[in-house]
Design a protein around this motif. Sequence first.
Motif, PDB file in Angstrom:
ATOM      1  N   GLY A  80       0.799  -1.214   0.000  1.00 43.16           N
ATOM      2  CA  GLY A  80       0.000   0.000   0.000  1.00 43.16           C
ATOM      3  C   GLY A  80       0.828   1.259   0.000  1.00 43.16           C
ATOM      4  O   GLY A  80       0.309   2.360   0.142  1.00 43.16           O
ATOM      5  N   TRP A  81       2.146   1.133  -0.200  1.00 43.02           N
ATOM      6  CA  TRP A  81       3.033   2.295  -0.176  1.00 43.02           C
ATOM      7  C   TRP A  81       3.086   2.946  -1.553  1.00 43.02           C
ATOM      8  O   TRP A  81       2.906   2.295  -2.589  1.00 43.02           O
ATOM      9  CB  TRP A  81       4.439   1.895   0.250  1.00 43.02           C
ATOM     10  N   ARG A  82       3.361   4.226  -1.572  1.00 49.24           N
ATOM     11  CA  ARG A  82       3.465   4.990  -2.805  1.00 49.24           C
ATOM     12  C   ARG A  82       4.608   5.996  -2.700  1.00 49.24           C
ATOM     13  O   ARG A  82       5.168   6.196  -1.622  1.00 49.24           O
ATOM     14  CB  ARG A  82       2.150   5.732  -3.098  1.00 49.24           C
ATOM     15  N   GLY A  83       4.940   6.620  -3.817  1.00 50.37           N
ATOM     16  CA  GLY A  83       5.958   7.660  -3.808  1.00 50.37           C
ATOM     17  C   GLY A  83       7.325   7.135  -3.416  1.00 50.37           C
ATOM     18  O   GLY A  83       7.757   6.054  -3.843  1.00 50.37           O
ATOM     19  N   ALA A  84       8.017   7.887  -2.561  1.00 53.08           N
ATOM     20  CA  ALA A  84       9.363   7.518  -2.146  1.00 53.08           C
ATOM     21  C   ALA A  84       9.393   6.212  -1.364  1.00 53.08           C
ATOM     22  O   ALA A  84      10.430   5.556  -1.273  1.00 53.08           O
ATOM     23  CB  ALA A  84       9.981   8.643  -1.312  1.00 53.08           C
ATOM     24  N   ALA A  85       8.264   5.840  -0.787  1.00 53.08           N
ATOM     25  CA  ALA A  85       8.198   4.598  -0.017  1.00 53.08           C
ATOM     26  C   ALA A  85       8.115   3.367  -0.922  1.00 53.08           C
ATOM     27  O   ALA A  85       8.228   2.245  -0.444  1.00 53.08           O
ATOM     28  CB  ALA A  85       7.004   4.622   0.925  1.00 53.08           C
ATOM     29  N   ALA A  86       7.920   3.584  -2.228  1.00 57.07           N
ATOM     30  CA  ALA A  86       7.845   2.476  -3.190  1.00 57.07           C
ATOM     31  C   ALA A  86       8.747   2.774  -4.378  1.00 57.07           C
ATOM     32  O   ALA A  86       8.315   2.754  -5.529  1.00 57.07           O
ATOM     33  CB  ALA A  86       6.402   2.262  -3.639  1.00 57.07           C
ATOM     34  N   ASP A  87      10.014   3.045  -4.078  1.00 58.90           N
ATOM     35  CA  ASP A  87      10.969   3.410  -5.138  1.00 58.90           C
ATOM     36  C   ASP A  87      11.752   2.212  -5.672  1.00 58.90           C
ATOM     37  O   ASP A  87      12.581   2.361  -6.573  1.00 58.90           O
ATOM     38  CB  ASP A  87      11.943   4.480  -4.634  1.00 58.90           C
ATOM     39  N   GLY A  88      11.505   1.020  -5.113  1.00 58.80           N
ATOM     40  CA  GLY A  88      12.190  -0.168  -5.613  1.00 58.80           C
ATOM     41  C   GLY A  88      13.489  -0.469  -4.901  1.00 58.80           C
ATOM     42  O   GLY A  88      14.157  -1.459  -5.244  1.00 58.80           O
ATOM     43  N   TYR A  89      13.854   0.320  -3.907  1.00 57.84           N
ATOM     44  CA  TYR A  89      15.094   0.096  -3.161  1.00 57.84           C
ATOM     45  C   TYR A  89      14.732  -0.274  -1.724  1.00 57.84           C
ATOM     46  O   TYR A  89      14.080   0.505  -1.028  1.00 57.84           O
ATOM     47  CB  TYR A  89      15.986   1.330  -3.188  1.00 57.84           C
ATOM     48  N   PRO A  90      15.127  -1.447  -1.262  1.00 61.17           N
ATOM     49  CA  PRO A  90      14.707  -1.903   0.059  1.00 61.17           C
ATOM     50  C   PRO A  90      15.348  -1.121   1.193  1.00 61.17           C
ATOM     51  O   PRO A  90      16.550  -0.845   1.184  1.00 61.17           O
ATOM     52  CB  PRO A  90      15.145  -3.372   0.093  1.00 61.17           C
ATOM     53  N   GLY A  91      14.505  -0.755   2.153  1.00 55.12           N
ATOM     54  CA  GLY A  91      14.968  -0.188   3.409  1.00 55.12           C
ATOM     55  C   GLY A  91      14.720  -1.193   4.515  1.00 55.12           C
ATOM     56  O   GLY A  91      14.291  -2.330   4.254  1.00 55.12           O
TER      57      GLY A  91
END
Length: 437
Positions: free
Chosen positions: A417-428
């Motif tokens: 359900g994340w969007r924007g910077a929270a779903a940039d394809g790079y795992p945190g």
Amino acid sequence: MEAPVFEEYDPAGDCHCAGCVQWRRANPQRGRTKVGARHALVVAAAAGTVIGGVQLTPATAAGHHEARPGDPVPGDDEVTPQGGTSPLHGAPGQAAGSAGSVDLAQDAALRTTTRAAIINRAKTWVSAKVPYNMDKYWKDGYRQDCSGFVSMAWDLPGNEWTGSLATYGTRITKAQLQPGDILLFHNPADPEKGSHVTIFGGWTDYTRTYYIAYEQTRPGTRKQATPYAYWSNSGKYLAYRYKGVKAGTASGADSSVTKFPGTGAFGPGANNASVTQLGRLLVERGGKRFYSEGPGPRWGEADRRATQAFQRAQGWSGKDADGIPGPTTWSYLVTGKGKDIPGSAKSSSGSKGSAASKAPAFPGRAAFRSGASGDAVTKLGRQLVKKGFGKYYTQGPGPRWGEADRRAVEAFQRAQGWRGAAADGYPGPETWRRLFS
């Protein structure tokens, strides 16, 4: 001092509904434009200035600044006043009904609703994508801001604001949250800074770190996974349950529950949706380690052991903790009552390999950048494939970070359900934790 006048919403001059009458009384000089009028209202409200014959105080010029994923924390110069309490707004030329003349608290006490009804009403605004506006009213008579949205979903007889919604509810804990409850942040010291409210729609998974939030925010009504309690000011939100809600749970909510299906639905040979439902409820209460896969519709030893662990966590023994759910066990699970399964239950010590392995330590963001290569990339890719996000790989996964890895991670993040910077394809760290949970 000349009173500031507002142009954003100008009710029809011949409308006699209670909402329009109240607005016209407070704004007798409508039709003129003044630069900075919104800010002037906030300043005047804080000082208790008399405008248009109505004294405005912080209580009648409530504050509201809604945070979104990736938004900065509001600064001191970012103020957005929110409408206060007001009657329902009727159609042009028509009265809104009796809401303007009744005791709202008394009327609300007489109104009852169900969790399903609250969620279903919230969904009507989500489907309509009602535009956010603090000065306008939707066709159902409710103001198009966050507190108007909750007033509508709770079926209140008028429009409330963040400073008054709590009077219609009872304080509850995080563990008691059920669909239809609200998470409310009202800043009494300075209402213009951060005040907001969302409707709780259910936990996204057993970790209870994210929930489905129904909320009215810019640009319009939305439903999405949201970190508990919110993106900003998280520690200041309080949970409330509407005083008029009937006992039970919300059908159609993200964690649907049903009445007890009977003991015959469980045990050796059982294969039905109730077994799946039981497993999911047990996972939410700390039983994930008992399942190496699933939960699924076929009854298994994992279901029995997880049920027994939950029963023992309540202090039960003997036949009351035999691993087969009865009405009381089921009731505790679906209503959130009782204690969760402890992290190191004795009941799990007798079986090797049944507990899920712990998530490996997060290797750091630098391990997943262009040109990066290492075991962490391979491990990430394999877990993505295991979770069902492997369609982007034409070969591998392998140790070298590539576009297939990034796209797979992005798909997984969006599934949360994340969007924007929270779903940039790079795992945190949070992506990593959820991926291996």
